[in-house]
Design a protein around this motif. Structure first.
Motif, PDB file in Angstrom:
ATOM      1  N   ASN A   1      45.440  30.778  36.308  1.00  0.00           N
ATOM      2  CA  ASN A   1      44.974  31.022  37.494  1.00  0.00           C
ATOM      3  C   ASN A   1      43.780  31.587  37.665  1.00  0.00           C
ATOM      4  O   ASN A   1      43.118  32.276  36.853  1.00  0.00           O
ATOM      5  CB  ASN A   1      46.182  32.154  38.286  1.00  0.00           C
ATOM      6  CG  ASN A   1      47.271  31.520  38.659  1.00  0.00           C
ATOM      7  OD1 ASN A   1      47.320  30.274  39.131  1.00  0.00           O
ATOM      8  ND2 ASN A   1      48.376  32.097  38.809  1.00  0.00           N
ATOM      9  N   ALA A   2      42.760  31.122  38.957  1.00  0.00           N
ATOM     10  CA  ALA A   2      41.395  31.553  38.813  1.00  0.00           C
ATOM     11  C   ALA A   2      40.962  31.961  40.291  1.00  0.00           C
ATOM     12  O   ALA A   2      40.475  31.196  41.114  1.00  0.00           O
ATOM     13  CB  ALA A   2      40.483  30.378  38.492  1.00  0.00           C
ATOM     14  N   PRO A   3      41.769  33.006  40.928  1.00  0.00           N
ATOM     15  CA  PRO A   3      41.373  33.350  42.215  1.00  0.00           C
ATOM     16  C   PRO A   3      40.043  33.458  42.473  1.00  0.00           C
ATOM     17  O   PRO A   3      39.242  34.124  41.618  1.00  0.00           O
ATOM     18  CB  PRO A   3      42.103  34.711  42.364  1.00  0.00           C
ATOM     19  CG  PRO A   3      42.237  35.120  41.000  1.00  0.00           C
ATOM     20  CD  PRO A   3      42.376  34.089  40.127  1.00  0.00           C
ATOM     21  N   GLY A   4      39.382  33.121  43.422  1.00  0.00           N
ATOM     22  CA  GLY A   4      37.972  32.889  43.658  1.00  0.00           C
ATOM     23  C   GLY A   4      37.091  32.007  42.700  1.00  0.00           C
ATOM     24  O   GLY A   4      36.079  32.220  42.846  1.00  0.00           O
ATOM     25  N   GLY A   5      37.756  31.355  42.041  1.00  0.00           N
ATOM     26  CA  GLY A   5      37.148  30.524  41.075  1.00  0.00           C
ATOM     27  C   GLY A   5      36.348  29.114  41.566  1.00  0.00           C
ATOM     28  O   GLY A   5      35.675  28.554  40.742  1.00  0.00           O
TER      29      GLY A   5
ATOM     30  N   LEU B   1      49.831  29.747  33.978  1.00  0.00           N
ATOM     31  CA  LEU B   1      49.788  29.926  35.276  1.00  0.00           C
ATOM     32  C   LEU B   1      50.443  31.430  35.468  1.00  0.00           C
ATOM     33  O   LEU B   1      49.866  31.822  36.664  1.00  0.00           O
ATOM     34  CB  LEU B   1      50.446  28.816  35.995  1.00  0.00           C
ATOM     35  CG  LEU B   1      49.517  27.788  36.257  1.00  0.00           C
ATOM     36  CD1 LEU B   1      50.210  26.538  37.101  1.00  0.00           C
ATOM     37  CD2 LEU B   1      48.350  27.959  36.967  1.00  0.00           C
ATOM     38  N   ASP B   2      51.487  31.737  34.950  1.00  0.00           N
ATOM     39  CA  ASP B   2      52.376  33.056  35.308  1.00  0.00           C
ATOM     40  C   ASP B   2      51.551  34.237  34.555  1.00  0.00           C
ATOM     41  O   ASP B   2      52.266  35.283  34.734  1.00  0.00           O
ATOM     42  CB  ASP B   2      53.622  32.929  34.760  1.00  0.00           C
ATOM     43  CG  ASP B   2      53.593  32.157  33.323  1.00  0.00           C
ATOM     44  OD1 ASP B   2      52.809  31.594  32.699  1.00  0.00           O
ATOM     45  OD2 ASP B   2      55.023  32.751  32.879  1.00  0.00           O
ATOM     46  N   LEU B   3      50.518  34.094  33.821  1.00  0.00           N
ATOM     47  CA  LEU B   3      50.125  35.051  33.015  1.00  0.00           C
ATOM     48  C   LEU B   3      48.547  35.563  33.583  1.00  0.00           C
ATOM     49  O   LEU B   3      47.494  34.953  33.032  1.00  0.00           O
ATOM     50  CB  LEU B   3      50.000  34.800  31.609  1.00  0.00           C
ATOM     51  CG  LEU B   3      51.391  34.405  31.071  1.00  0.00           C
ATOM     52  CD1 LEU B   3      51.361  33.940  29.766  1.00  0.00           C
ATOM     53  CD2 LEU B   3      52.362  35.776  31.136  1.00  0.00           C
ATOM     54  N   GLY B   4      48.541  36.644  34.449  1.00  0.00           N
ATOM     55  CA  GLY B   4      47.174  37.149  34.668  1.00  0.00           C
ATOM     56  C   GLY B   4      46.265  36.213  35.441  1.00  0.00           C
ATOM     57  O   GLY B   4      46.720  35.174  36.202  1.00  0.00           O
ATOM     58  N   ASP B   5      44.753  36.201  35.054  1.00  0.00           N
ATOM     59  CA  ASP B   5      44.156  35.144  35.711  1.00  0.00           C
ATOM     60  C   ASP B   5      43.111  35.014  34.601  1.00  0.00           C
ATOM     61  O   ASP B   5      43.090  35.639  33.600  1.00  0.00           O
ATOM     62  CB  ASP B   5      43.405  35.418  37.026  1.00  0.00           C
ATOM     63  CG  ASP B   5      42.676  36.505  36.943  1.00  0.00           C
ATOM     64  OD1 ASP B   5      41.766  36.853  36.297  1.00  0.00           O
ATOM     65  OD2 ASP B   5      43.108  37.532  37.904  1.00  0.00           O
ATOM     66  N   GLU B   6      42.187  34.124  34.864  1.00  0.00           N
ATOM     67  CA  GLU B   6      41.124  33.843  33.837  1.00  0.00           C
ATOM     68  C   GLU B   6      39.952  34.780  33.737  1.00  0.00           C
ATOM     69  O   GLU B   6      39.149  34.761  32.918  1.00  0.00           O
ATOM     70  CB  GLU B   6      40.428  32.393  34.222  1.00  0.00           C
ATOM     71  CG  GLU B   6      41.180  31.156  34.004  1.00  0.00           C
ATOM     72  CD  GLU B   6      41.533  31.066  32.563  1.00  0.00           C
ATOM     73  OE1 GLU B   6      40.778  31.464  31.518  1.00  0.00           O
ATOM     74  OE2 GLU B   6      42.889  30.912  32.380  1.00  0.00           O
ATOM     75  N   THR B   7      40.041  35.916  34.616  1.00  0.00           N
ATOM     76  CA  THR B   7      39.078  37.123  34.414  1.00  0.00           C
ATOM     77  C   THR B   7      39.592  38.186  33.776  1.00  0.00           C
ATOM     78  O   THR B   7      38.927  39.220  33.365  1.00  0.00           O
ATOM     79  CB  THR B   7      38.382  37.448  35.842  1.00  0.00           C
ATOM     80  OG1 THR B   7      39.516  37.847  36.511  1.00  0.00           O
ATOM     81  CG2 THR B   7      37.623  36.067  36.249  1.00  0.00           C
TER      82      THR B   7
END
Length: 453
Positions: free
Chosen positions: A290-294, A320-326
């Motif tokens: 997941n990349a919110p704001g990416g 997808l279910d683990l944290g995000d890319e940042t």
């Protein structure tokens, strides 16, 4: 390429070479790959004959004009008993590395991002794993051209220290799992950098053979992101090392550039396998999380990564279910390492394990619903105790609407009040999705779509 490479060889020889020495990956506590020919290299004065000894093998080589020599040890049996790896010149002077063992080496390469990953919290916990002397890591240092280094090689360490980024923490969890399940000594070579486009990791051969134009829709990469820069700095200096497999993490810097990523990623895999001397070398990767704001393009980039599963011996860990890319928590990083280890156990060690989540196999309309089929490996489907999320359907107007979904055996029934006659279905086809479709073994389904719109 760089000025040092253009200087006269004689000048470089007298400034860079001394006694015969071992190359950077062959310091104290190093690991050599078991079960296949194991190249070892180092430096000496140009034209000097050297003798290399290890585990009863004695091999000779002569340094070339660039001061580099190479020998290839015959396949070695796994061994946890440390031994000396030595190189000597005609007069007996040279160098030796101590406590060298034989096991399985995994090359971890890609993005090394900061996060909530320091080991201080873990080591303070009661019952935290003690350092394992047969789980070792070598962190590659970038080389910027010039002759092979004549300085002593860096030692390997038993597990990394505190303050590691996400790639190092993932690699550690992976190695612990393989150590526990397979029993072999495990070595990790860590080749990490920040977020860079995939071209930076591609060799000139891979770039030349890629059918995807390397610079569309994103400008021409420059500086440390320029084509082949990270390959030249981190990967090429390791060649021709022998490893058991590769684990890759990347994609963040290629958002919005998915059109050619599929061809480039497959080109990177083929080329790295060729450079590492094994066309069937297991190659694993973590799919973009997941990349919110990416920005746009995450779904298409994930699809481009998944296209590489068409190559044999590959595997993809869905995240997808683990944290995000940042930012990843320590638990998230350990879970990614576990999922990569499941893939390795199946592909590299021929173990029977459930290593992937549900795999989309087709969809068809049923009245106001779509029935979506999956290959589940006999483990069935689950929604982790919550209503299924992240499904969408569209009709003839090609406008997708959020949908409800329910599990029926190895299928999912999807419908939306806004779509009377659905024709297509998508799952987790957003930059950030609360996706929660899993196999009975607890592994997540990858994003998918039934359309090609």
């Amino acid at each position: 390429m760089l000025l040092l490479r253009l200087l006269p060889a004689a000048f470089l020889a007298c400034t860079a070479y001394g006694l015969p020495g071992l190359g950077a990956p062959f310091g104290d506590h190093a690991m050599l790959q078991a079960g296949r020919p194991a190249p070892v290299w180092g430096t000496a004065s140009p034209g000097e004959h050297v003798t290399v000894t290890f585990a009863g093998q004695v091999l000779g080589s002569t340094a070339g004009d660039d001061g580099r020599w190479v020998v290839t040890l015959a396949p070695l049996e796994r061994s946890s008993a440390g031994a000396d790896l030595a190189v000597r010149g005609p007069a007996g002077a040279g160098a030796a590395s101590h406590d060298v063992v034989v096991g399985d080496i995994w090359l971890f390469a890609g993005s090394q991002l900061p996060g909530d990953l320091g080991r201080s919290g873990e080591t303070a916990k009661a019952g935290a794993p003690a350092p394992d002397p047969l789980l070792r890591e070598y962190e590659a240092s970038p080389q910027t051209g010039g002759p092979p280094r004549a300085s002593p090689p860096a030692p390997w360490v038993a597990e990394p220290g505190p303050g590691r980024g996400n790639l190092g923490r993932i690699a550690l969890a992976f190695a612990r799992d393989i150590r526990a399940r397979v029993g072999t000594p495990v070595g990790i070579i860590l080749c990490s950098a920040g977020q860079h486009p995939i071209e930076a990791w591609m060799s000139p051969a891979a770039l030349a053979g890629s059918s995807g134009h390397p610079w569309e829709a994103g400008g021409m990469p420059s500086g440390s992101g320029a084509p082949a820069t990270l390959f030249d700095a981190l990967i090429e200096p390791l060649l021709p090392i022998s490893v058991r497999g590769v684990a890759w993490d990347g994609g963040e810097a290629d958002l919005g550039r998915a059109a050619g990523y599929s061809a480039r990623f497959r080109g990177l895999i083929r080329a790295w396998r060729a450079h590492l001397g094994d066309p069937d070398l297991p190659f694993l990767w973590t799919q973009l999380g997941n990349a919110p704001g990416g920005g746009p393009g995450c779904a298409m980039l994930r699809q481009a990564q998944g296209d590489a599963l068409a190559l044999p011996g590959t595997g993809q860990a869905v995240t997808l279910d683990l944290g995000d890319e940042t930012r990843l928590s320590g638990d998230d990083a350990r879970e990614i390492g576990r999922r990569l280890a499941l893939l390795a156990r199946a592909r590299a060690y021929a173990m029977t394990v459930d290593d992937t989540g549900p795999v989309y196999s087709g969809a068809a309309p049923e009245g106001r619903s779509m029935r979506v089929r999956f290959n589940t490996g006999g483990e069935g489907l689950t929604a982790a105790g919550r209503p299924l999320q992240a499904f969408e359907v569209a009709g003839a107007d090609r406008v997708f609407h959020p949908a409800t979904a329910a599990i029926e055996g190895d299928t999912v029934i999807v419908r939306s009040k806004a779509v009377a006659s659905p024709l297509a279905v998508r799952y987790a086809w957003r930059d950030s999705s609360p996706a929660n479709l899993y196999s009975g073994a607890g592994l997540p389904a990858a994003p998918f779509r039934s359309d090609d719109w």
